[in-house]
Motif scaffolding. Sequence first.
Motif, PDB file in Angstrom:
ATOM      1  N   ASN A 115       0.792  -1.228   0.000  1.00 55.96           N
ATOM      2  CA  ASN A 115       0.000   0.000   0.000  1.00 55.96           C
ATOM      3  C   ASN A 115       0.827   1.281   0.000  1.00 55.96           C
ATOM      4  OD1 ASN A 115      -1.715   2.156   1.423  1.00 55.96           O
ATOM      5  ND2 ASN A 115      -3.132   0.638   0.635  1.00 55.96           N
ATOM      6  N   PHE A 116       0.398   2.194  -0.874  1.00 56.75           N
ATOM      7  CA  PHE A 116       1.011   3.513  -1.039  1.00 56.75           C
ATOM      8  C   PHE A 116       1.172   4.247   0.300  1.00 56.75           C
ATOM      9  CE2 PHE A 116      -0.925   7.884  -1.772  1.00 56.75           C
ATOM     10  CZ  PHE A 116       0.268   8.540  -1.999  1.00 56.75           C
ATOM     11  N   LEU A 117       0.148   4.185   1.142  1.00 62.25           N
ATOM     12  CA  LEU A 117       0.229   4.884   2.424  1.00 62.25           C
ATOM     13  C   LEU A 117       1.244   4.228   3.339  1.00 62.25           C
ATOM     14  CD1 LEU A 117      -3.593   5.247   2.913  1.00 62.25           C
ATOM     15  CD2 LEU A 117      -2.032   7.110   2.461  1.00 62.25           C
ATOM     16  N   LEU A 118       1.267   2.896   3.328  1.00 67.95           N
ATOM     17  CA  LEU A 118       2.209   2.199   4.200  1.00 67.95           C
ATOM     18  C   LEU A 118       3.645   2.449   3.751  1.00 67.95           C
ATOM     19  CD1 LEU A 118       0.600  -1.286   4.889  1.00 67.95           C
ATOM     20  CD2 LEU A 118       0.863   0.620   6.454  1.00 67.95           C
ATOM     21  N   ARG A 119       3.847   2.490   2.421  1.00 71.09           N
ATOM     22  CA  ARG A 119       5.189   2.741   1.904  1.00 71.09           C
ATOM     23  C   ARG A 119       5.682   4.108   2.346  1.00 71.09           C
ATOM     24  NH1 ARG A 119       4.564   2.866  -3.977  1.00 71.09           N
ATOM     25  NH2 ARG A 119       2.415   2.269  -3.708  1.00 71.09           N
TER      26      ARG A 119
ATOM     27  N   MET B 182       4.577   5.783   4.872  1.00 69.22           N
ATOM     28  CA  MET B 182       4.746   5.773   6.317  1.00 69.22           C
ATOM     29  C   MET B 182       6.055   5.114   6.726  1.00 69.22           C
ATOM     30  SD  MET B 182       3.131   3.844   9.223  1.00 69.22           S
ATOM     31  CE  MET B 182       4.540   2.939   8.728  1.00 69.22           C
ATOM     32  N   ALA B 183       6.465   4.114   5.935  1.00 68.60           N
ATOM     33  CA  ALA B 183       7.728   3.442   6.243  1.00 68.60           C
ATOM     34  C   ALA B 183       8.885   4.436   6.183  1.00 68.60           C
ATOM     35  CB  ALA B 183       7.973   2.294   5.277  1.00 68.60           C
TER      36      ALA B 183
ATOM     37  N   VAL C 107      -1.262  13.595   0.594  1.00 71.80           N
ATOM     38  CA  VAL C 107      -0.892  12.501   1.486  1.00 71.80           C
ATOM     39  C   VAL C 107       0.576  12.587   1.880  1.00 71.80           C
ATOM     40  CG1 VAL C 107      -0.777  10.020   1.729  1.00 71.80           C
ATOM     41  CG2 VAL C 107      -2.617  11.042   0.424  1.00 71.80           C
TER      42      VAL C 107
END
Lengths: 274, 260
Positions: free
Chosen positions: A105-109, A111-112, A214
């Motif tokens: 997921n784009f958001l998780l990436r 966030m990483a 985002v």
Amino acid sequence: MKNNKAVKLLSAPYIVWAAAFIIIPLLMVFYYGLTNRDGQFTFANVLAIQQTEHFKSLYLALILALISTVICILLAYPLAMILSSLKGKNEHLVVFIFILPMWMNFLLRTMAWQTLLENDGVINTVLQFLHMPKMHIINTPSAIVFGMVYNFLPFMVLPLYNVLNKIDINVINAARDLGANPFQTFIRITLPLSVPGIISGITMVFVPSLTTFVVSEMLGGSKILLIGNVIEQEFTQNSNWNLGSGLSIVLMLFIIISMIMSAIFDKNGEGNTL
Amino acid sequence: MISKILKRVYIALIFVFLYAPMFTLIVLSFNQSKSRAKWGGFTFKWYLALFSDRVVIQALINTLLIALISALVACVIGTITCLAMNRMGNVSKSILTGVTNIPMLNAEIVTGISLMLLFLFFKAKFGFVTILLSHITFNIPYVILSVMPRIRKMNPSNYEAALDLGAGPLYAFFKVVLPDIWPGVLSGFLMAFTMSLDDFIITHFTKGPGVDTLSTKIYAQVKKGINPEMYALSTLIFISVLILLILINRMPSGDKEKEK
């Protein structure tokens, strides 16, 4: 002939679909953007861009998007050249390498990267271990640029890779035979031939960078507002659809400019990703 | 020789840059501590918790269903549109191509709010259906983009020959045209599926309360702190896609031979 007509009718579902879900929604953005809450015509929502906080957010977004696009070109061009020199052998693999991250997921990436860039994060721990100075990058505009480059780099690499891959090796060999050195060959032959890919890459990186909310929200802390954040807040928090639409119209002006640019330079769609 | 090494190093650096977050997430999925900042020891507990978490599973099902249905519908509409566009005059063809380019080139946030305004105006109930309609809308252009070159390359005489030999138009389409353009349809489908799966922005504006995809679920957790189950889930998705891709690449497929 009769058959021809029947085949043309096959486009009817999409024409209806495009009218209902592409054209009409866009017209609605213009309708809301050019009216006030009572439905009366006004330019106030569009002109609201002149207010300091709106203008600042647009200006910052433009600057950061510009920087990200330039960095993406500089990173992607050598990469695309190396990849295209592999010719054929790994073609599928190359595309997979760049598509694969999208399955996480784009958001998780994004966030990483928070974890990696934080003041006590992984990168700083490594730097400390090597006795190097710490980087204070999280919650600054640099972190946002970092996130933009990370997220949108594939959109620069793929069109560049496509055009470079299509260049006839004989053209380059001819230039070398006629006495051009590698540098001259690059400037006079390779670079001009790859312009459609560069332009297509620029639009594909610049537009999402300019309009993101985002990346700035996750890596810039909540203090740095880009135009995307302002519009998003008008819609989801303030429910001021008129103002949000008005600002979107301003944003679309920039998108239209880059669309026209890509149409002029890339007439045959050579830079298309697929 | 040196330039070869330099090339390798450069590719490796970009690779590290692209995959560092992936690696981080995989490590975090085994972290005992709920905090992202410190390592609390190795554990499988998030994986176990994941399978009994109905909310996350429901979001996963929504995500996969929306991706699958929207990619399928986009494939059907996109492919038949390409067939028609191939026979069109230049003017109508460029108009349709221009319209198709809008969702691809326009900012996602603008596409998102424009669809939100549409659904608001018609007082549609925000939820699964509105998300699905939006995803089909942004997926069709990807299919058209990957099918169109195949159709252009196709020899129209094949189809006409089939008709002359007595095949009906439908039969000729499935027996002659479709096999010819199949790689384009397939890559359009995969592209559409991936785009839908990874989408957050358009879903964010077109979803309703109570209906979540993985993206919107994660977004809601960003400020409160992300539930490590999400890391576990994305690790599982990532690993399964990786294995799938390796298998496909390893397979001695006849398709590649044909392409050459």
